[in-house]
Design a protein around this motif. Structure first.
Motif, PDB file in Angstrom:
ATOM      1  N   LEU A 116      -4.121   8.747   5.299  1.00 33.41           N
ATOM      2  CA  LEU A 116      -4.174   8.604   3.847  1.00 33.41           C
ATOM      3  C   LEU A 116      -4.188   7.144   3.426  1.00 33.41           C
ATOM      4  O   LEU A 116      -3.460   6.318   3.968  1.00 33.41           O
ATOM      5  N   VAL A 117      -5.004   6.834   2.436  1.00 36.57           N
ATOM      6  CA  VAL A 117      -4.917   5.565   1.716  1.00 36.57           C
ATOM      7  C   VAL A 117      -3.905   5.717   0.583  1.00 36.57           C
ATOM      8  O   VAL A 117      -3.121   4.817   0.305  1.00 36.57           O
ATOM      9  N   THR A 118      -3.903   6.868  -0.052  1.00 40.57           N
ATOM     10  CA  THR A 118      -3.025   7.185  -1.174  1.00 40.57           C
ATOM     11  C   THR A 118      -1.607   7.454  -0.683  1.00 40.57           C
ATOM     12  O   THR A 118      -1.432   8.147   0.327  1.00 40.57           O
ATOM     13  N   PRO A 119      -0.595   6.946  -1.376  1.00 35.58           N
ATOM     14  CA  PRO A 119       0.779   7.262  -0.988  1.00 35.58           C
ATOM     15  C   PRO A 119       1.037   8.768  -0.999  1.00 35.58           C
ATOM     16  O   PRO A 119       0.587   9.473  -1.914  1.00 35.58           O
ATOM     17  N   MET A 120       1.773   9.247  -0.010  1.00 28.88           N
ATOM     18  CA  MET A 120       2.138  10.655   0.021  1.00 28.88           C
ATOM     19  C   MET A 120       3.125  10.991  -1.090  1.00 28.88           C
ATOM     20  O   MET A 120       3.092  12.072  -1.670  1.00 28.88           O
ATOM     21  N   ASN A 121       3.997  10.061  -1.419  1.00 21.77           N
ATOM     22  CA  ASN A 121       5.036  10.273  -2.423  1.00 21.77           C
ATOM     23  C   ASN A 121       4.408  10.408  -3.811  1.00 21.77           C
ATOM     24  O   ASN A 121       3.762   9.477  -4.298  1.00 21.77           O
ATOM     25  N   PRO A 122       4.599  11.556  -4.510  1.00 22.36           N
ATOM     26  CA  PRO A 122       3.979  11.729  -5.838  1.00 22.36           C
ATOM     27  C   PRO A 122       4.543  10.785  -6.892  1.00 22.36           C
ATOM     28  O   PRO A 122       3.933  10.630  -7.953  1.00 22.36           O
ATOM     29  N   ALA A 123       5.675  10.136  -6.609  1.00 24.14           N
ATOM     30  CA  ALA A 123       6.198   9.143  -7.549  1.00 24.14           C
ATOM     31  C   ALA A 123       5.279   7.931  -7.641  1.00 24.14           C
ATOM     32  O   ALA A 123       5.292   7.206  -8.636  1.00 24.14           O
ATOM     33  N   PHE A 124       4.471   7.709  -6.589  1.00 19.46           N
ATOM     34  CA  PHE A 124       3.601   6.537  -6.549  1.00 19.46           C
ATOM     35  C   PHE A 124       2.129   6.924  -6.480  1.00 19.46           C
ATOM     36  O   PHE A 124       1.283   6.132  -6.056  1.00 19.46           O
ATOM     37  N   SER A 125       1.808   8.134  -6.898  1.00 25.00           N
ATOM     38  CA  SER A 125       0.412   8.578  -6.875  1.00 25.00           C
ATOM     39  C   SER A 125       0.183   9.592  -7.989  1.00 25.00           C
ATOM     40  O   SER A 125       1.136  10.069  -8.615  1.00 25.00           O
ATOM     41  N   GLY A 126      -1.091   9.915  -8.225  1.00 26.98           N
ATOM     42  CA  GLY A 126      -1.451  10.910  -9.229  1.00 26.98           C
ATOM     43  C   GLY A 126      -2.351  11.952  -8.596  1.00 26.98           C
ATOM     44  O   GLY A 126      -2.046  12.484  -7.534  1.00 26.98           O
ATOM     45  N   GLY A 127      -3.482  12.224  -9.227  1.00 30.08           N
ATOM     46  CA  GLY A 127      -4.396  13.217  -8.685  1.00 30.08           C
ATOM     47  C   GLY A 127      -5.517  12.638  -7.858  1.00 30.08           C
ATOM     48  O   GLY A 127      -6.322  13.376  -7.293  1.00 30.08           O
ATOM     49  N   VAL A 128      -5.592  11.311  -7.781  1.00 33.01           N
ATOM     50  CA  VAL A 128      -6.621  10.653  -6.974  1.00 33.01           C
ATOM     51  C   VAL A 128      -6.130  10.594  -5.533  1.00 33.01           C
ATOM     52  O   VAL A 128      -5.172   9.893  -5.226  1.00 33.01           O
ATOM     53  N   CYS A 129      -6.784  11.345  -4.644  1.00 31.55           N
ATOM     54  CA  CYS A 129      -6.375  11.425  -3.236  1.00 31.55           C
ATOM     55  C   CYS A 129      -7.494  10.858  -2.361  1.00 31.55           C
ATOM     56  O   CYS A 129      -8.625  11.354  -2.395  1.00 31.55           O
ATOM     57  N   ILE A 130      -7.167   9.841  -1.565  1.00 26.95           N
ATOM     58  CA  ILE A 130      -8.181   9.167  -0.765  1.00 26.95           C
ATOM     59  C   ILE A 130      -7.762   9.122   0.694  1.00 26.95           C
ATOM     60  O   ILE A 130      -6.637   8.708   1.013  1.00 26.95           O
ATOM     61  N   ALA A 131      -8.651   9.561   1.568  1.00 30.82           N
ATOM     62  CA  ALA A 131      -8.451   9.474   3.012  1.00 30.82           C
ATOM     63  C   ALA A 131      -9.266   8.307   3.552  1.00 30.82           C
ATOM     64  O   ALA A 131     -10.390   8.059   3.096  1.00 30.82           O
ATOM     65  N   ASP A 132      -8.715   7.607   4.512  1.00 33.41           N
ATOM     66  CA  ASP A 132      -9.396   6.456   5.096  1.00 33.41           C
ATOM     67  C   ASP A 132     -10.560   6.931   5.962  1.00 33.41           C
ATOM     68  O   ASP A 132     -10.400   7.805   6.820  1.00 33.41           O
ATOM     69  N   VAL A 133     -11.726   6.377   5.714  1.00 33.36           N
ATOM     70  CA  VAL A 133     -12.934   6.690   6.484  1.00 33.36           C
ATOM     71  C   VAL A 133     -13.661   5.375   6.713  1.00 33.36           C
ATOM     72  O   VAL A 133     -13.812   4.580   5.780  1.00 33.36           O
ATOM     73  N   ALA A 185       0.818  -1.212   0.000  1.00 28.28           N
ATOM     74  CA  ALA A 185       0.000   0.000   0.000  1.00 28.28           C
ATOM     75  C   ALA A 185       0.853   1.263   0.000  1.00 28.28           C
ATOM     76  O   ALA A 185       0.442   2.294  -0.549  1.00 28.28           O
ATOM     77  N   ALA A 186       2.033   1.197   0.604  1.00 28.91           N
ATOM     78  CA  ALA A 186       2.928   2.358   0.684  1.00 28.91           C
ATOM     79  C   ALA A 186       4.316   1.937   0.235  1.00 28.91           C
ATOM     80  O   ALA A 186       5.214   1.727   1.062  1.00 28.91           O
ATOM     81  N   PRO A 187       4.530   1.777  -1.068  1.00 26.75           N
ATOM     82  CA  PRO A 187       5.814   1.275  -1.563  1.00 26.75           C
ATOM     83  C   PRO A 187       6.953   2.254  -1.323  1.00 26.75           C
ATOM     84  O   PRO A 187       6.755   3.474  -1.326  1.00 26.75           O
ATOM     85  N   ASP A 188       8.137   1.701  -1.138  1.00 24.48           N
ATOM     86  CA  ASP A 188       9.345   2.509  -0.991  1.00 24.48           C
ATOM     87  C   ASP A 188      10.144   2.580  -2.285  1.00 24.48           C
ATOM     88  O   ASP A 188      11.052   3.407  -2.412  1.00 24.48           O
ATOM     89  N   SER A 189       9.838   1.695  -3.220  1.00 27.55           N
ATOM     90  CA  SER A 189      10.600   1.649  -4.459  1.00 27.55           C
ATOM     91  C   SER A 189       9.735   1.086  -5.583  1.00 27.55           C
ATOM     92  O   SER A 189       8.723   0.417  -5.331  1.00 27.55           O
ATOM     93  N   VAL A 190      10.158   1.337  -6.809  1.00 22.90           N
ATOM     94  CA  VAL A 190       9.478   0.777  -7.971  1.00 22.90           C
ATOM     95  C   VAL A 190       9.525  -0.740  -7.931  1.00 22.90           C
ATOM     96  O   VAL A 190       8.552  -1.420  -8.272  1.00 22.90           O
ATOM     97  N   ASP A 191      10.657  -1.282  -7.486  1.00 21.81           N
ATOM     98  CA  ASP A 191      10.791  -2.740  -7.483  1.00 21.81           C
ATOM     99  C   ASP A 191       9.786  -3.414  -6.554  1.00 21.81           C
ATOM    100  O   ASP A 191       9.365  -4.543  -6.815  1.00 21.81           O
ATOM    101  N   GLN A 192       9.393  -2.737  -5.479  1.00 19.82           N
ATOM    102  CA  GLN A 192       8.379  -3.305  -4.592  1.00 19.82           C
ATOM    103  C   GLN A 192       7.046  -3.466  -5.317  1.00 19.82           C
ATOM    104  O   GLN A 192       6.266  -4.359  -4.980  1.00 19.82           O
ATOM    105  N   LEU A 193       6.786  -2.605  -6.288  1.00 25.13           N
ATOM    106  CA  LEU A 193       5.559  -2.726  -7.073  1.00 25.13           C
ATOM    107  C   LEU A 193       5.711  -3.750  -8.194  1.00 25.13           C
ATOM    108  O   LEU A 193       4.751  -4.432  -8.554  1.00 25.13           O
TER     109      LEU A 193
END
Length: 428
Positions: free
Chosen positions: A357-374, A181-189
């Motif tokens: 956040l559900v969405t990664p904070m790092n913009p390298a692993f996210s786009g414009g879709v921002c989701i907060a956990d509820v 859910a919160a990758p640290d690297s491209v290889d983790q994905l």
């Protein structure tokens, strides 16, 4: 590949943007035969790329601010006006003779869309939406019993459930891949997909940016994995077409889908399907309507064979050229930069307001879709009260989903954050 910076290209994108601001008013008033070609106008006094300037091109009021680009975007006035004008041209004279001009408009739209994606026009089909494009690939690939299809668990249903249906009908084997859910690297994905691909795998199909988490996958690296194994790689780009600067040739995917009514800010019920030229012949069309076969008046060259869909909304197809031209004039990198800046501001503010956040904070692993956990039980109330009490249009998808885009400002983002802070009790 999709990183955004403010380097030497930003001055050029600013110049393109201000030209667009002046041009959009002209485009809105033109006739059907010249709407996209006549986009010219005087440059406004300001030479800065500002969200406020972009905001002025859209008709929504400050009472209800759209922040749900993952579902539906407002169109700029120029696009909406082009649809209206083209529709009037058809309604005033629905003859074959008059409607013949729309073949040229369609080809102009195709060319401009193709240019924006870095591919030849013959590799582009203009269909009705991402769902239809995904299903053309699903139904069109020749697969036999026992063949394997690998999916990402966070795909959109038309890129997941549709494969379950086909697998049930034809005895395919479907494998689902989960990623951190919160990758640290491209290889983790990449590693979960690398492990999932076998000698029996024929298709890997992923959603580039998930609509339920906001996580962004590394497309070029996945394409390389597939190419080395002879696997067809299909990308659902519903959350990236119009938001992320794309060069599909550089990405290397076999096919790609998108919807104009989302981040592309175009007409409704128009979508894109890109199919790499080498793959076109081996994919069957899902629909065969008049215009196909020996009686066709024009050849369905290349990906056009996927457009045999019966009567279409010719006005919307023609107006795609206007939307595509606006993206070119502003510059895809400038649009992406604006979206990333607002998204980061939003994510940081949501965390400060007490959200997880559900969405990664790092913009390298996210786009414009921002989701907060509820919590699921509170999602609909939170999204509804945010709309009624604070005038922010979001969605209860995956939590609280907010998606800022070109027409949004920093003030809009801060207003959404303040609304979540006021409704903080619903986050627990």
């Amino acid at each position: 590949m999709y990183s955004v910076n403010g380097g030497n290209g930003m001055a050029a994108t600013r110049r393109r943007f201000v030209r667009w601001v002046g041009a959009s008013a002209s485009v809105a008033a033109v006739g059907a035969a010249h709407s996209a070609d006549s986009a010219s106008g005087s440059e406004p006094a300001s030479s800065e790329l500002t969200a406020t300037t972009a905001r002025q091109q859209f008709d929504f009021t400050e009472d209800r601010v759209p922040m749900n680009a993952a579902n539906l975007c407002p169109s700029p006035r120029s696009v909406a006006a082009a649809v209206t004008r083209y529709t009037q041209v058809i309604d005033q004279d629905p003859s074959f003779q008059n409607r013949g001009q729309f073949n040229d408009h369609l080809e102009r739209s195709r060319r401009l869309v193709a240019d924006g994606l870095g591919v030849p026009a013959d590799e582009i089909a203009l269909v009705r939406n991402t769902s239809e494009a995904n299903n053309i690939i699903n139904n069109g690939l020749d697969l036999k019993r026992g063949d394997e299809v690998v999916l990402w668990t966070q795909n959109h249903p038309t890129n997941n459930v549709a494969w379950d249906v086909r697998a049930q009908r034809f005895g395919l084997r479907v494998k689902r891949v989960d990623v951190p859910a919160a990758p640290d690297s491209v290889d983790q994905l990449l590693e979960p997909f690398r492990r999932a691909l076998t000698r029996r795998t024929r298709v890997l199909t992923v959603t580039h940016i998930s609509n339920v988490s906001g996580l962004k996958l590394p497309l070029a690296e996945l394409a390389e994995l597939c190419r080395a194994r002879g696997v067809h790689f299909h990308v659902d780009g519903a959350q990236s077409w119009g938001a992320v600067a794309m060069d599909l040739k550089a990405v290397g995917c076999d096919s790609f889908s998108g919807s104009a009514h989302k981040w592309f800010m175009g007409p409704k019920e128009v979508g894109v399907l890109y199919v790499r030229s080498e793959a076109i012949e081996r994919i069957w069309p899902s629909t065969v309507a008049p215009g196909w076969g020996a009686d066709a008046e024009t050849d369905l060259v290349g990906a056009r064979k996927f457009e045999s869909l019966g009567q279409r909304d010719d006005a919307a197809l023609a107006a795609i050229a206007v939307a595509a031209q606006l993206h070119t004039q502003i510059g895809p990198a400038a649009i992406e930069q604006h979206m990333v800046t607002l998204s980061q501001r939003l994510k940081e503010g949501l965390v400060e307001a007490g959200a997880r956040l559900v969405t990664p904070m790092n913009p390298a692993f996210s786009g414009g879709v921002c989701i907060a956990d509820v919590p699921r039980a509170q999602r609909r109330e939170l999204f509804d009260r945010l709309y009624r009490e604070h005038g922010i249009i979001g969605a209860p998808t995956g939590g609280l989903r907010l998606c800022p885009h070109l027409y949004n400002t920093a003030a809009h983002v801060d207003r959404a954050i303040a609304g979540v802070r006021a409704l903080n009790a619903l986050l627990a």
